[in-house]
Design a protein around this motif. Structure first.
Motif, PDB file in Angstrom:
ATOM      1  N   GLY A 128      17.788 -52.931   5.184  1.00  0.00           N
ATOM      2  CA  GLY A 128      18.290 -54.219   4.702  1.00  0.00           C
ATOM      3  C   GLY A 128      19.762 -54.400   5.027  1.00  0.00           C
ATOM      4  O   GLY A 128      20.579 -53.510   4.797  1.00  0.00           O
ATOM      5  N   ASP A 140      21.489 -57.250   3.973  1.00  0.00           N
ATOM      6  CA  ASP A 140      21.957 -58.348   3.122  1.00  0.00           C
ATOM      7  C   ASP A 140      23.344 -58.057   2.548  1.00  0.00           C
ATOM      8  O   ASP A 140      23.957 -58.937   1.941  1.00  0.00           O
ATOM      9  CB  ASP A 140      20.953 -58.615   1.993  1.00  0.00           C
ATOM     10  N   PRO A 156      12.648 -58.516   2.471  1.00  0.00           N
ATOM     11  CA  PRO A 156      14.116 -58.462   2.466  1.00  0.00           C
ATOM     12  C   PRO A 156      14.671 -59.517   1.510  1.00  0.00           C
ATOM     13  O   PRO A 156      13.931 -60.415   1.093  1.00  0.00           O
ATOM     14  CB  PRO A 156      14.473 -58.829   3.915  1.00  0.00           C
ATOM     15  N   ASN A 207      16.792 -62.636   1.365  1.00  0.00           N
ATOM     16  CA  ASN A 207      17.452 -63.669   2.154  1.00  0.00           C
ATOM     17  C   ASN A 207      17.240 -65.016   1.461  1.00  0.00           C
ATOM     18  O   ASN A 207      16.624 -65.067   0.389  1.00  0.00           O
ATOM     19  CB  ASN A 207      16.938 -63.684   3.610  1.00  0.00           C
ATOM     20  N   ALA A 260      12.603 -52.891  -3.192  1.00  0.00           N
ATOM     21  CA  ALA A 260      13.262 -53.768  -2.214  1.00  0.00           C
ATOM     22  C   ALA A 260      14.657 -54.158  -2.726  1.00  0.00           C
ATOM     23  O   ALA A 260      15.581 -53.340  -2.644  1.00  0.00           O
ATOM     24  CB  ALA A 260      12.387 -54.988  -1.951  1.00  0.00           C
ATOM     25  N   ARG A 261      14.776 -55.364  -3.272  1.00  0.00           N
ATOM     26  CA  ARG A 261      16.076 -55.824  -3.769  1.00  0.00           C
ATOM     27  C   ARG A 261      15.877 -56.558  -5.083  1.00  0.00           C
ATOM     28  O   ARG A 261      14.908 -57.297  -5.231  1.00  0.00           O
ATOM     29  CB  ARG A 261      16.715 -56.804  -2.766  1.00  0.00           C
TER      30      ARG A 261
END
Ligand code: 3PG
Length: 307
Positions: free
Chosen positions: A80, A82, A197, A199, A224-225
């Motif tokens: 990732g 980001d 991801p 985004n 993940a996030r």
């Protein structure tokens, strides 16, 4: 002599740093190491006179990028990106790269470990249940999703995957059940593991509408996030669905409320640790160093993400 900064708030295993140094020194460059830094100023000072920088989840915002007077390339040793201001990189002519796939097995193993921990009632001595035959939804079938599917197959799980960017034939060819919409994935699967991801398209996309479709015993696994979760929806799920569990490698902002109100139904790792294995550190670290050398020596931009 080119100077390569490794700036990691969460350091690589020593063995990985040694291997990164080997690649850098063999190319005739110098390695600069900044680990466990506690202030942004330390990062700004360190990047000031280096040609390249390797980071992990470290924040490379516009200020950091602009502080690198000689900075030509920044590589996120991981998937990732980001945490990098790509527009600032492009504006300054800095190439940004990631190292896709290099730490994916480690993340998949952690996601699976979290599932085992939950289904065995947090190893509390009571009688749990088994993963064999349970439905697993893989939300995004990238590198981590693929490793997760391999492990889940060994456990005899009923595996579904949803990924609008991956051809159906590939998912079916890997022996999984292809799913055409996120709605359908969440409706079918008791376990859903997130591998999207963060985004503009995905932030806050995991909401009550999706989560509430999950069958009884719903368990969401997030390696993940945190940004992809709509936290108001998360809290509503905890409240309205007493069967719901949330296992995450990334603590939500509403962590205190979850801990206070919903004991036994969550697991948050002490620190983001999906990629915290010697193997993942070595793979991603070496890949980052090699990509930097190839960029300087051959102009290779294969893994560039700001184009
Ligand atoms: C990644 O994007 O590669 C993972 O989230 C790992 O992040 P980390 O390098 O900060 O552990």
């Amino acid at each position: 002599m080119k100077r390569i900064l490794v700036a990691t708030d969460k350091p690589f295993a020593k063995v990985a740093v040694d291997k990164i140094r080997e690649v850098v020194v063999k190319a005739g460059y110098e390695l600069v190491l900044l680990e466990k830094y506690t202030t942004k100023q330390e990062l700004l000072d360190a990047v000031a006179n280096v040609d390249a920088m390797i980071i992990r989840s470290d924040i490379a915002d516009k200020e950091v990028i602009n502080a690198g007077k000689n900075l030509r390339i920044i590589v996120r040793a991981g998937a990732g990106y980001d945490n990098i201001d790509l527009a600032a990189c492009t504006e300054k002519g800095v190439v940004a790269m990631n190292t896709p796939g290099q730490n994916s097995n480690a993340v998949a193993e952690l996601a699976f470990g979290l599932m085992i921990y939950a289904i065995r009632d947090s190893f509390n001595g009571g009688s749990g249940s088994e993963l064999r035959g349970k439905s697993l939804g893989i939300h995004a079938y990238g590198n981590v999703g693929k490793y997760l599917a391999l492990i889940a197959k060994g456990f005899g799980m009923d595996i579904y995957a949803f990924d609008p960017y991956i051809p159906k034939e590939q998912i079916v060819g890997d022996g999984l059940k292809w799913i055409g919409t996120a709605d359908e994935l969440y409706s079918k699967c008791q376990y859903v593991s997130l591998h999207i991801p963060a985004n503009n398209e995905t932030k806050k996309s995991i909401n009550f509408d999706l989560l509430s479709k999950m069958p009884k015993g719903a368990t969401l696994i997030n390696t993940a996030r945190k940004e992809v979760i709509d936290e108001a929806s998360l809290l509503r799920m905890f409240t309205e669905r007493p069967d719901f569990k949330y296992l995450s490698d990334v603590e939500p902002d509403c962590k205190a409320e979850v801990i206070g109100k919903f004991p036994g139904r969550y697991l948050f790792t002490a620190k983001k640790m999906g990629a915290q294995t010697a193997e993942a550190n070595i793979n991603a670290g070496i890949a980052a160093a090699v990509q930097i050398v190839d960029f300087f020596e051959k102009g290779d931009k294969t893994y560039q993400v700001n184009k």
